[in-house]
Scaffold this motif. Structure first.
Motif, PDB file in Angstrom:
ATOM      1  N   VAL A  52       0.863  -1.177   0.000  1.00  0.00           N
ATOM      2  CA  VAL A  52       0.000   0.000   0.000  1.00  0.00           C
ATOM      3  C   VAL A  52       0.903   1.233   0.000  1.00  0.00           C
ATOM      4  N   ARG A  53       0.617   2.158  -0.923  1.00  0.00           N
ATOM      5  CA  ARG A  53       1.392   3.406  -1.003  1.00  0.00           C
ATOM      6  C   ARG A  53       0.514   4.580  -0.597  1.00  0.00           C
ATOM      7  N   TYR A  54       1.047   5.426   0.302  1.00  0.00           N
ATOM      8  CA  TYR A  54       0.340   6.598   0.792  1.00  0.00           C
ATOM      9  C   TYR A  54       0.943   7.879   0.224  1.00  0.00           C
ATOM     10  N   GLY A  55       0.132   8.924   0.254  1.00  0.00           N
ATOM     11  CA  GLY A  55       0.579  10.257  -0.098  1.00  0.00           C
ATOM     12  C   GLY A  55      -0.130  11.270   0.775  1.00  0.00           C
ATOM     13  N   LEU A  59      -7.585  18.399  -0.619  1.00  0.00           N
ATOM     14  CA  LEU A  59      -8.651  19.232  -0.058  1.00  0.00           C
ATOM     15  C   LEU A  59      -9.843  18.411   0.405  1.00  0.00           C
ATOM     16  N   SER A  60     -10.028  17.247  -0.211  1.00  0.00           N
ATOM     17  CA  SER A  60     -11.160  16.399   0.153  1.00  0.00           C
ATOM     18  C   SER A  60     -10.868  15.468   1.318  1.00  0.00           C
ATOM     19  N   GLY A  61      -9.706  15.635   1.929  1.00  0.00           N
ATOM     20  CA  GLY A  61      -9.350  14.779   3.055  1.00  0.00           C
ATOM     21  C   GLY A  61      -8.643  13.521   2.602  1.00  0.00           C
ATOM     22  N   GLY A  62      -8.395  12.640   3.542  1.00  0.00           N
ATOM     23  CA  GLY A  62      -7.672  11.424   3.203  1.00  0.00           C
ATOM     24  C   GLY A  62      -8.191  10.241   3.985  1.00  0.00           C
ATOM     25  N   THR A  63      -7.669   9.072   3.667  1.00  0.00           N
ATOM     26  CA  THR A  63      -8.059   7.847   4.372  1.00  0.00           C
ATOM     27  C   THR A  63      -6.877   6.892   4.399  1.00  0.00           C
ATOM     28  N   VAL A  64      -6.747   6.167   5.509  1.00  0.00           N
ATOM     29  CA  VAL A  64      -5.677   5.185   5.599  1.00  0.00           C
ATOM     30  C   VAL A  64      -6.037   3.896   4.881  1.00  0.00           C
ATOM     31  N   GLY A  65      -7.292   3.757   4.427  1.00  0.00           N
ATOM     32  CA  GLY A  65      -7.662   2.612   3.597  1.00  0.00           C
ATOM     33  C   GLY A  65      -8.307   1.485   4.379  1.00  0.00           C
ATOM     34  N   ARG A 138      -4.867  13.184   7.159  1.00  0.00           N
ATOM     35  CA  ARG A 138      -3.519  13.695   6.943  1.00  0.00           C
ATOM     36  C   ARG A 138      -2.816  12.991   5.783  1.00  0.00           C
ATOM     37  N   VAL A 139      -3.163  11.717   5.565  1.00  0.00           N
ATOM     38  CA  VAL A 139      -2.605  10.974   4.433  1.00  0.00           C
ATOM     39  C   VAL A 139      -3.750  10.278   3.713  1.00  0.00           C
ATOM     40  N   ARG A 140      -3.471   9.779   2.524  1.00  0.00           N
ATOM     41  CA  ARG A 140      -4.478   9.023   1.794  1.00  0.00           C
ATOM     42  C   ARG A 140      -3.805   7.847   1.106  1.00  0.00           C
ATOM     43  N   ALA A 141      -4.514   6.722   1.055  1.00  0.00           N
ATOM     44  CA  ALA A 141      -4.020   5.552   0.331  1.00  0.00           C
ATOM     45  C   ALA A 141      -4.136   5.842  -1.163  1.00  0.00           C
ATOM     46  N   GLU A 142      -2.988   5.940  -1.840  1.00  0.00           N
ATOM     47  CA  GLU A 142      -2.980   6.307  -3.254  1.00  0.00           C
ATOM     48  C   GLU A 142      -2.982   5.105  -4.177  1.00  0.00           C
TER      49      GLU A 142
END
Length: 226
Positions: A52-55, A59-65, A138-142
């Protein structure tokens, strides 16, 4: 210790990451994941990578997946959070679910939180450390199931991760037999050195007889005379 389905992965783990690291140097495979250490004493990992790669979040927020339900038993969750230590991507709920599903452990280029839960149930986590602040928003699963970077090493899905007290290695699955043969030879040479010293030789003499200083170099096969 995690149940090991791959006998070569188990054999490499038994040799230890230090010996296998020397074998990687000898063969010319970069696999040492710098700065990633075990957080749960006595726990090891050996299994194929689920990546899993994060970034950074937008603006729409993020998710750890919510990927954990898709991780096959025995696989190692490998999370690339770009080495960030200010936002976590793993906590107690993920630990609980992963352990119940038979996941082989977690490797993070970054940090986790809720370490007490992992210590309580003995779930293996290898990371840069632990801190309490969540990665949510703060991060999102990309990307899930693509190549990631862990401690400066590129890890592909299905690569074999082994980890012990000395750190974590990523190994190409199609070269495990070759890596094991070289690592076993290095381990045997070091056993010979120990035997020579026990018989009364100096360490300098024992190392000279086994070509110790060249065991990890590409031309070690010509240097050794066991």
């Amino acid at each position: 210790m995690t149940t090991l389905a791959n006998p070569l992965a188990a054999a490499l783990l038994a040799l230890g990451t230090s010996t296998v690291s020397d074998a990687l140097d000898r063969i010319g495979i970069p696999g040492q994941c710098a700065g990633i250490a075990g957080l749960v004493p006595g726990r090891t990992i050996a299994g194929p990578a689920f990546t899993v790669r994060y970034g950074p979040n937008g603006l729409s927020g993020g998710t750890v997946g919510d990927y954990i339900d898709d991780v096959p038993p025995g696989h190692v969750v490998v999370l690339d959070n770009r080495g960030r230590t200010d936002a976590t991507v793993w906590g107690d709920i993920l630990t609980t679910v992963a352990s119940s599903r038979g996941v082989g452990g977690t490797v993070i280029d970054g940090v986790c939180r809720d370490l007490d839960r992992s210590l309580e149930i003995g779930y293996p986590i290898f990371a840069r450390g632990n801190w309490m602040r969540t990665g949510k928003d703060r991060v999102r699963a990309e990307e899930i199931g693509g190549p990631v970077g862990i401690g400066g090493i590129r890890v592909h899905p299905g690569d074999i991760l082994i980890g012990d007290r000395d750190g974590v290695l990523s190994l190409p699955a199609d070269r495990l037999a070759e890596i094991h043969d070289v690592a076993a030879g290095i381990a045997a040479a070091e056993d010979v050195i120990r035997a020579h010293v026990a018989e009364g030789l100096t360490l300098r003499e024992a190392r000279a007889r086994t070509g110790y200083h060249h065991l990890q170099t590409p031309d070690a096969a010509q240097e050794r005379d066991l």
